[in-house]
Write an enzyme that holds these catalytic residues in place. Sequence first.
Site, short mmCIF file in Angstrom:
data_model
loop_
_atom_site.label_atom_id
_atom_site.label_comp_id
_atom_site.label_asym_id
_atom_site.label_seq_id
_atom_site.Cartn_x
_atom_site.Cartn_y
_atom_site.Cartn_z
N ASP A 33 0.86 -1.18 0.00
CA ASP A 33 0.00 0.00 0.00
C ASP A 33 0.90 1.23 0.00
O ASP A 33 1.98 1.22 0.62
CB ASP A 33 -0.91 0.01 1.23
CG ASP A 33 -2.13 0.91 1.04
OD1 ASP A 33 -3.24 0.39 0.86
OD2 ASP A 33 -1.96 2.15 1.06
N ARG A 38 -0.86 3.41 6.93
CA ARG A 38 -1.65 2.18 6.87
C ARG A 38 -0.75 0.97 7.08
O ARG A 38 -1.10 0.03 7.81
CB ARG A 38 -2.36 2.09 5.51
CG ARG A 38 -3.15 0.81 5.27
CD ARG A 38 -4.32 0.68 6.18
NE ARG A 38 -5.25 -0.36 5.72
CZ ARG A 38 -6.17 -0.92 6.50
NH1 ARG A 38 -6.30 -0.54 7.76
NH2 ARG A 38 -6.98 -1.85 6.02
N THR A 83 -11.87 2.64 -7.16
CA THR A 83 -12.17 3.27 -8.46
C THR A 83 -13.38 4.17 -8.27
O THR A 83 -14.52 3.75 -8.48
CB THR A 83 -12.44 2.21 -9.55
OG1 THR A 83 -13.26 1.17 -9.02
CG2 THR A 83 -11.15 1.61 -10.07
N CYS A 258 -19.69 1.37 -3.87
CA CYS A 258 -20.18 0.42 -4.89
C CYS A 258 -21.49 0.87 -5.52
O CYS A 258 -21.52 1.31 -6.66
CB CYS A 258 -20.35 -0.97 -4.27
SG CYS A 258 -18.79 -1.83 -3.97
N ARG A 329 -16.63 6.87 2.69
CA ARG A 329 -16.56 7.10 1.25
C ARG A 329 -17.94 7.29 0.64
O ARG A 329 -18.83 6.46 0.80
CB ARG A 329 -15.84 5.94 0.56
CG ARG A 329 -14.35 5.88 0.80
CD ARG A 329 -13.74 4.66 0.16
NE ARG A 329 -14.27 3.43 0.73
CZ ARG A 329 -13.99 2.20 0.27
NH1 ARG A 329 -13.22 2.07 -0.80
NH2 ARG A 329 -14.49 1.14 0.85
#
Length: 428
Positions: A33, A38, A83, A258, A329
């Site tokens: 990453d 992280r 994405t 999503c 998100r």
Amino acid sequence: MSHQRRISVVGLGYVGLPVAVEFGRRARVIGFDINAARIAELKSGHDRTGEVEPADLAAADVHYTDSIADLASADFHIVAVPTPVDIAKRPDLTPVLRASETVGKALSKGDIVVFESTVYPGATEEDCVPVLERVSGLRCGEDFFVGYSPERINPGDKEHTFKTITKVVSGQTPEVLETVARVYESVVSAGVHRAPTIKVAEAAKVIENTQRDINISLMNELALIFNRMGIDTRDVLEAAGTKWNFLKFDPGLVGGHCIGVDPYYLTHKAQIMGYIPQVILAGRRINDDMGRYVAGEVVKLLIKAGIGVKGSVVTILGLTFKENVPDLRNTRVVDIVGELADYAVDVQIHDPLADPHEAREEYGLTLTPREQLAPAHAVILAVPHRAYLAGGWDLVRSLLAGGRGIVADVKAQLPRTSMPAGMTLWRL
């Protein structure tokens, strides 16, 4: 392992970490990453997303690193980066293209690169492969190969996990497909589905969430209609749900990485091909407007109660995109906040799971600790975290000025039968 592949996972977020840990239970895995913080966190045995427990992290042989050189020891690279869409709702392939550059620097002959990131049909071969070739100096299909296996991680879901959900796999040749299948079969107990082409696998991913998006948009539109009729939408759905083939979907805010994003990848590609989607985009418009609608209904109730809207205090419970996860998100709760702010309402937000720093950095919003919340004229239960449901009406009453006021239960999780006196309830 039923294969001899040495695995790396690029991107250790909600998707990549569970994948790396599951493979790491059986053999050493390179977990890469670009976020050094992280990496340090995972090395210390903690996962801020809550997707992987400390004991599971400790049980997996994963070498966490932000060094590209470490990727060279692997020959099967899994790319699991976000994405998103940009402000104009256009696909933003920047993360996956940068990940392709990273992998390209470590590629060797015979390597296989499998993308799990959600993309539109054709992106793996048309967008990612050229980057891999340019950076590595190798030719795809001769020196290295690609596949696509769409992620199906559902944040916060401990029942449907990486290993218990059927994995769709694909490869650019029959031989590559079989290798990819064997790799995933070694850890996915639910088995794999071999898609005939990479584009089929990519398309399958985007329509999974597009289908859910459209169905939820129908429920949201029904809620808009039934609200005008003075009918409780949940009562209608409960009655209709007694029919054996009535599909169970609920109205609500549609955010996250999503359902609220994937349809735009499909519509973007469709428009490039000369077709303007009608149903999909209509559903997206409805779902994207629901936060503003909720705010508007609360403002109407404030006016009906004789409460001056300007300067009134509204407490919003929950900021994450769904209950019981810390993921911010694409949360659509920000639409409620923004609309209320336009009415000069004093909005205060509480969320026990969200990261205050992330809320401030991503959205410019301040989270208020429970003990510092001012008495409110209205409470909006936007995200029904377990902690809120455990507190129930007693919690809500404690947040209202004088224990009386307006309650907007967006997902209809509070029992109407036990609602205290002095409250006006609205729910989607």
